[in-house]
Write a protein that holds these residues in place. Sequence first.
Motif, PDB file in Angstrom:
ATOM      1  N   ASN A 116     -34.884  -6.718  -0.885  1.00 21.81           N
ATOM      2  CA  ASN A 116     -33.670  -7.754  -0.598  1.00 21.81           C
ATOM      3  C   ASN A 116     -33.794  -8.772   0.154  1.00 21.81           C
ATOM      4  O   ASN A 116     -33.595  -9.898  -0.260  1.00 21.81           O
ATOM      5  N   ALA A 123     -36.200 -11.488  -1.476  1.00 27.93           N
ATOM      6  CA  ALA A 123     -35.423 -11.962  -2.748  1.00 27.93           C
ATOM      7  C   ALA A 123     -34.433 -13.214  -2.383  1.00 27.93           C
ATOM      8  O   ALA A 123     -34.322 -14.245  -2.881  1.00 27.93           O
ATOM      9  N   LYS A 130     -32.854 -11.134  -7.600  1.00 30.88           N
ATOM     10  CA  LYS A 130     -33.209 -12.683  -7.809  1.00 30.88           C
ATOM     11  C   LYS A 130     -31.866 -13.227  -7.071  1.00 30.88           C
ATOM     12  O   LYS A 130     -30.809 -12.715  -7.332  1.00 30.88           O
ATOM     13  N   TYR A 189     -37.031 -15.847  -4.008  1.00 33.14           N
ATOM     14  CA  TYR A 189     -38.138 -15.003  -4.979  1.00 33.14           C
ATOM     15  C   TYR A 189     -37.478 -14.090  -5.916  1.00 33.14           C
ATOM     16  O   TYR A 189     -36.398 -13.564  -5.529  1.00 33.14           O
ATOM     17  N   VAL A 190     -38.184 -13.916  -7.123  1.00 34.17           N
ATOM     18  CA  VAL A 190     -37.722 -13.014  -7.857  1.00 34.17           C
ATOM     19  C   VAL A 190     -38.490 -11.708  -7.718  1.00 34.17           C
ATOM     20  O   VAL A 190     -39.809 -11.989  -7.504  1.00 34.17           O
ATOM     21  N   VAL A 191     -37.906 -10.565  -7.519  1.00 32.41           N
ATOM     22  CA  VAL A 191     -38.510  -9.324  -7.043  1.00 32.41           C
ATOM     23  C   VAL A 191     -38.551  -8.250  -8.035  1.00 32.41           C
ATOM     24  O   VAL A 191     -37.349  -7.798  -8.171  1.00 32.41           O
ATOM     25  N   LEU A 237     -27.263 -11.317  -4.392  1.00 36.46           N
ATOM     26  CA  LEU A 237     -28.341 -11.264  -5.537  1.00 36.46           C
ATOM     27  C   LEU A 237     -27.952 -10.728  -6.812  1.00 36.46           C
ATOM     28  O   LEU A 237     -26.924 -10.181  -6.722  1.00 36.46           O
TER      29      LEU A 237
END
Length: 429
Positions: free
Chosen positions: A190, A193, A136, A197-199, A115
């Motif tokens: 984590n 993501a 992300k 996904y963008v978290v 990530l």
Amino acid sequence: MKPTTFSSRREFIKASTSMAASWVLLPDIDIAFSKPPFNQSPNMTIPKSLIGIYGEWAASLVPNLPALSFRQNKWNDTKKWQKEALAKTNELLSKPNLGKTPAVTLEKKYTYDGLEIEELSWQLPYGHATKAYLLKPQGVQKPLPAILALHDHGGNKYFGKRKIVKLSDDQHPLLKDHQEHYYGGKAWANEIAKRGYVVLVHDTFAFESRRVLYEEVGGFFWGPLKTEGKSDAEPEKPENIQAYNTWASEHEHVMSKSLFCGGTTWPGVVLAEDQVALDILSNRPEVDKNRIGCAGLSGGGLRTVYLGGLDPRIKCAVCVGFMSTWDDFTLHKSYTHTWMLYVPLLPNYLDFPEILSIRAPLPTMVQNNNDDDLFTLPEMKKADVILQDIFKKAGAADHYQGKFYEGEHKFDQAMQKDAFDWFDKWLKS
């Protein structure tokens, strides 16, 4: 006398339950109570409650169908009901006006666990700067769906956002234990993501970067920090973290009373800060602002109820480990919960699950644990029926899913899989 300290909220609850065994209603006793009018006769047998003989009377003050319940026959137009329910709930929350979206500072950027991670901060009109992590997938080329990941309460205000992320192989032992106990050993922010996904994970009011520092408080000198020096001297030592959390727990009712006197509420402040984070997430170029969800366990589930219920930008919501009724809190479980829950007078207008239901027909999942000692199982099931009925009446029965799992208060890997699949179904299709 030095006060007893507890390593977790669960330890406190179990100790409290043991001490209060004679007056807390046992799970196998019928907890259905009559609604107004309540007339007590001298020969009535009244079930025990947290407030003794006054319990049934207190519960009777709010009718089965509060004034703005969509379950009432007078409500047939979903949008009209939502407008009135939103207006009244926001009025009672009395959110502070935080002004325009603050500027965001990028403090650090690196990769870990497949990530890209950014450490961010922004300054609200009050308090210390809010710190956050954005996670992300590496090499993002197009806008992705996004999740606002809401950290739990857990009786631990020293930590906030760090409870649900993992940023390196070197993890604080208390955070590792926390994730093992509540999250099946996973940093769930984590994990989602990695699924594309963008978290964004941020500290909310009174947690971690936003916490109240002992040395900045005047007039409240209870607890071990009084004699152990400054709270920020070697703050990451487990014993210092526990000392701070013990003190912060006792300070919570002080904060809530002060907020009431200031004309706002704790849930209102948290909602306002969570909506700022939602603004920031929505404005990211790698985020599709029409595909944003939110989720959280426990205090994060509570935050999901208010944010998911009141902000239509949340297109999909998963509330974990925080769903019951006002009757449950009135009679049995108010002592297990944070002041972040309570909005004076709101029960006159909506039962607790109806706050989340304002979002109908937007997709909503609620995950419960059968042995969760923060709630009684009959009231959790009653809340589930309320949500089912409202989504059905809104013409969106398939947009709600309530699930019950074996075990205690948690968001384990099986629950995470169900939650992530729910997000995939509604945010990726």
